[in-house]
Design a protein around this motif. Structure first.
Motif, mmCIF file in Angstrom:
data_model
loop_
_atom_site.group_PDB
_atom_site.id
_atom_site.type_symbol
_atom_site.label_atom_id
_atom_site.label_comp_id
_atom_site.label_asym_id
_atom_site.label_seq_id
_atom_site.Cartn_x
_atom_site.Cartn_y
_atom_site.Cartn_z
ATOM 1 N N HIS A 26 0.863 -1.179 0.000
ATOM 2 C CA HIS A 26 0.000 0.000 0.000
ATOM 3 C C HIS A 26 0.900 1.229 0.000
ATOM 4 C CE1 HIS A 26 -2.766 -3.082 1.333
ATOM 5 N NE2 HIS A 26 -3.788 -2.249 1.204
ATOM 6 N N VAL A 27 0.788 2.059 -1.023
ATOM 7 C CA VAL A 27 1.688 3.209 -1.139
ATOM 8 C C VAL A 27 1.534 4.133 0.072
ATOM 9 C CG1 VAL A 27 2.201 5.272 -2.508
ATOM 10 C CG2 VAL A 27 1.824 3.069 -3.645
ATOM 11 N N PHE A 28 0.313 4.302 0.544
ATOM 12 C CA PHE A 28 0.070 5.045 1.791
ATOM 13 C C PHE A 28 -0.440 4.035 2.805
ATOM 14 C CE2 PHE A 28 -0.609 7.792 -1.835
ATOM 15 C CZ PHE A 28 0.233 8.856 -1.557
ATOM 16 N N ASN A 29 0.257 3.915 3.920
ATOM 17 C CA ASN A 29 -0.221 2.941 4.904
ATOM 18 C C ASN A 29 -0.558 3.617 6.211
ATOM 19 O OD1 ASN A 29 2.539 3.254 5.578
ATOM 20 N ND2 ASN A 29 3.039 1.504 4.297
ATOM 21 N N GLY A 30 -0.619 2.871 7.269
ATOM 22 C CA GLY A 30 -1.083 3.440 8.527
ATOM 23 C C GLY A 30 -2.516 3.901 8.367
ATOM 24 N N SER A 36 -5.434 4.075 0.186
ATOM 25 C CA SER A 36 -4.656 3.354 -0.827
ATOM 26 C C SER A 36 -5.547 2.330 -1.533
ATOM 27 C CB SER A 36 -3.473 2.634 -0.194
ATOM 28 O OG SER A 36 -2.496 3.549 0.257
ATOM 29 N N GLU A 37 -6.418 1.697 -0.750
ATOM 30 C CA GLU A 37 -7.313 0.700 -1.351
ATOM 31 C C GLU A 37 -8.407 1.377 -2.171
ATOM 32 O OE1 GLU A 37 -8.583 -1.936 1.783
ATOM 33 O OE2 GLU A 37 -6.552 -2.744 2.008
ATOM 34 N N LYS A 38 -8.945 2.456 -1.641
ATOM 35 C CA LYS A 38 -10.012 3.184 -2.340
ATOM 36 C C LYS A 38 -9.548 3.652 -3.721
ATOM 37 C CE LYS A 38 -12.792 7.416 -1.938
ATOM 38 N NZ LYS A 38 -13.027 8.641 -1.125
ATOM 39 N N TYR A 39 -8.327 4.197 -3.793
ATOM 40 C CA TYR A 39 -7.830 4.767 -5.055
ATOM 41 C C TYR A 39 -6.925 3.810 -5.825
ATOM 42 C CZ TYR A 39 -9.685 9.179 -3.311
ATOM 43 O OH TYR A 39 -10.514 10.163 -2.843
ATOM 44 N N HIS A 40 -6.747 2.614 -5.305
ATOM 45 C CA HIS A 40 -5.905 1.607 -5.952
ATOM 46 C C HIS A 40 -4.452 2.059 -6.063
ATOM 47 C CE1 HIS A 40 -9.497 -0.738 -6.853
ATOM 48 N NE2 HIS A 40 -10.067 0.393 -7.210
ATOM 49 N N PHE A 41 -3.966 2.673 -4.998
ATOM 50 C CA PHE A 41 -2.566 3.064 -4.908
ATOM 51 C C PHE A 41 -1.788 1.909 -4.264
ATOM 52 C CE2 PHE A 41 -3.867 7.816 -4.553
ATOM 53 C CZ PHE A 41 -3.959 7.902 -5.935
ATOM 54 N N VAL A 42 -1.607 0.873 -5.022
ATOM 55 C CA VAL A 42 -0.888 -0.309 -4.541
ATOM 56 C C VAL A 42 0.108 -0.752 -5.614
ATOM 57 C CG1 VAL A 42 -2.697 -1.144 -2.976
ATOM 58 C CG2 VAL A 42 -2.761 -1.800 -5.395
ATOM 59 N N ILE A 43 1.194 -1.367 -5.182
ATOM 60 C CA ILE A 43 2.197 -1.867 -6.135
ATOM 61 C C ILE A 43 2.696 -3.242 -5.688
ATOM 62 C CG2 ILE A 43 2.970 0.394 -6.980
ATOM 63 C CD1 ILE A 43 5.370 0.156 -5.053
ATOM 64 N N TRP A 67 7.281 6.748 -4.645
ATOM 65 C CA TRP A 67 5.976 6.182 -5.022
ATOM 66 C C TRP A 67 4.823 7.006 -4.477
ATOM 67 C CZ3 TRP A 67 4.665 2.989 -8.759
ATOM 68 C CH2 TRP A 67 5.692 2.269 -9.369
ATOM 69 N N LYS A 68 5.026 7.611 -3.315
ATOM 70 C CA LYS A 68 3.990 8.509 -2.781
ATOM 71 C C LYS A 68 3.819 9.708 -3.721
ATOM 72 C CE LYS A 68 3.889 7.557 2.174
ATOM 73 N NZ LYS A 68 4.723 6.448 2.553
ATOM 74 N N GLN A 69 4.940 10.218 -4.212
ATOM 75 C CA GLN A 69 4.875 11.356 -5.137
ATOM 76 C C GLN A 69 4.199 10.961 -6.442
ATOM 77 O OE1 GLN A 69 9.023 12.409 -5.252
ATOM 78 N NE2 GLN A 69 8.865 13.737 -3.456
ATOM 79 N N TYR A 70 4.518 9.800 -6.920
ATOM 80 C CA TYR A 70 3.924 9.311 -8.156
ATOM 81 C C TYR A 70 2.404 9.157 -7.990
ATOM 82 C CZ TYR A 70 3.388 6.422 -12.367
ATOM 83 O OH TYR A 70 2.998 5.912 -13.582
ATOM 84 N N ALA A 71 1.995 8.608 -6.852
ATOM 85 C CA ALA A 71 0.558 8.429 -6.585
ATOM 86 C C ALA A 71 -0.130 9.785 -6.445
ATOM 87 C CB ALA A 71 0.365 7.597 -5.312
ATOM 88 N N GLN A 72 0.533 10.725 -5.785
ATOM 89 C CA GLN A 72 -0.080 12.049 -5.644
ATOM 90 C C GLN A 72 -0.211 12.730 -7.005
ATOM 91 O OE1 GLN A 72 1.690 14.726 -2.758
ATOM 92 N NE2 GLN A 72 0.419 16.451 -3.447
ATOM 93 N N PHE A 89 -5.119 12.986 2.664
ATOM 94 C CA PHE A 89 -3.927 12.219 3.069
ATOM 95 C C PHE A 89 -3.124 12.896 4.168
ATOM 96 C CE2 PHE A 89 -5.112 10.490 -0.992
ATOM 97 C CZ PHE A 89 -4.778 9.150 -0.917
ATOM 98 N N GLY A 90 -3.513 14.099 4.550
ATOM 99 C CA GLY A 90 -2.879 14.758 5.679
ATOM 100 C C GLY A 90 -1.693 15.643 5.336
ATOM 101 N N LYS A 91 -1.056 15.388 4.163
ATOM 102 C CA LYS A 91 0.068 16.230 3.745
ATOM 103 C C LYS A 91 0.313 16.062 2.266
ATOM 104 C CE LYS A 91 4.401 14.708 4.161
ATOM 105 N NZ LYS A 91 5.684 14.214 4.670
ATOM 106 N N SER A 92 1.096 16.978 1.712
ATOM 107 C CA SER A 92 1.491 16.880 0.311
ATOM 108 C C SER A 92 2.917 16.354 0.212
ATOM 109 C CB SER A 92 1.400 18.246 -0.363
ATOM 110 O OG SER A 92 1.970 18.191 -1.654
ATOM 111 N N TYR A 93 3.159 15.495 -0.751
ATOM 112 C CA TYR A 93 4.513 14.964 -0.978
ATOM 113 C C TYR A 93 5.179 15.642 -2.160
ATOM 114 C CZ TYR A 93 2.967 11.429 2.310
ATOM 115 O OH TYR A 93 2.488 10.803 3.423
#
Ligand SMILES: [Zn+2]
Length: 94
Positions: A26-30, A36-43, A67-72, A89-93
């Motif tokens: 999951h590109v964004f976890n915690g 990550s699941e909602k937007y399919h940000f997984v690799i 990968w966070k930057q790529y997903a953003q 997501f709480g912040k920008s990368y």
């Protein structure tokens, strides 16, 4: 098991090595794991590139952030604004 990603076409092979032995990251976890699941940000990553090794995405902050930057960037192109991203997501990368 998540079979769809908006970041890669092939979920069966590691994005680094091409190995067919993969775990789904999951590109964004915690707290953002659900997003990550909602937007399919997984690799898909070979287990050693996923975790426990110094070069794995859970240990190497640069690798993780790339990968966070790529997903953003995907988010800002297809889903919403940077402000929307920050709110979700709480912040920008970027
Ligand atoms: Zn992971």
């Amino acid at each position: 098991m998540i079979k769809k990603s908006v970041l890669v076409d092939d979920m069966e092979h590691c994005v680094v090595t091409g190995s067919s032995r993969v775990e789904i990251h999951h590109v964004f976890n915690g707290p953002c794991r659900k997003l990550s699941e909602k937007y399919h940000f997984v690799i898909p990553l070979r287990p050693d590139w996923h975790n426990m090794q110094p070069y794995s995405i859970h240990m190497d902050q640069k690798f993780d952030e790339s990968w966070k930057q790529y997903a953003q960037a995907y988010y800002e192109e297809h889903i919403g604004t940077r402000e929307d991203f920050r709110r979700e997501f709480g912040k920008s990368y970027l």
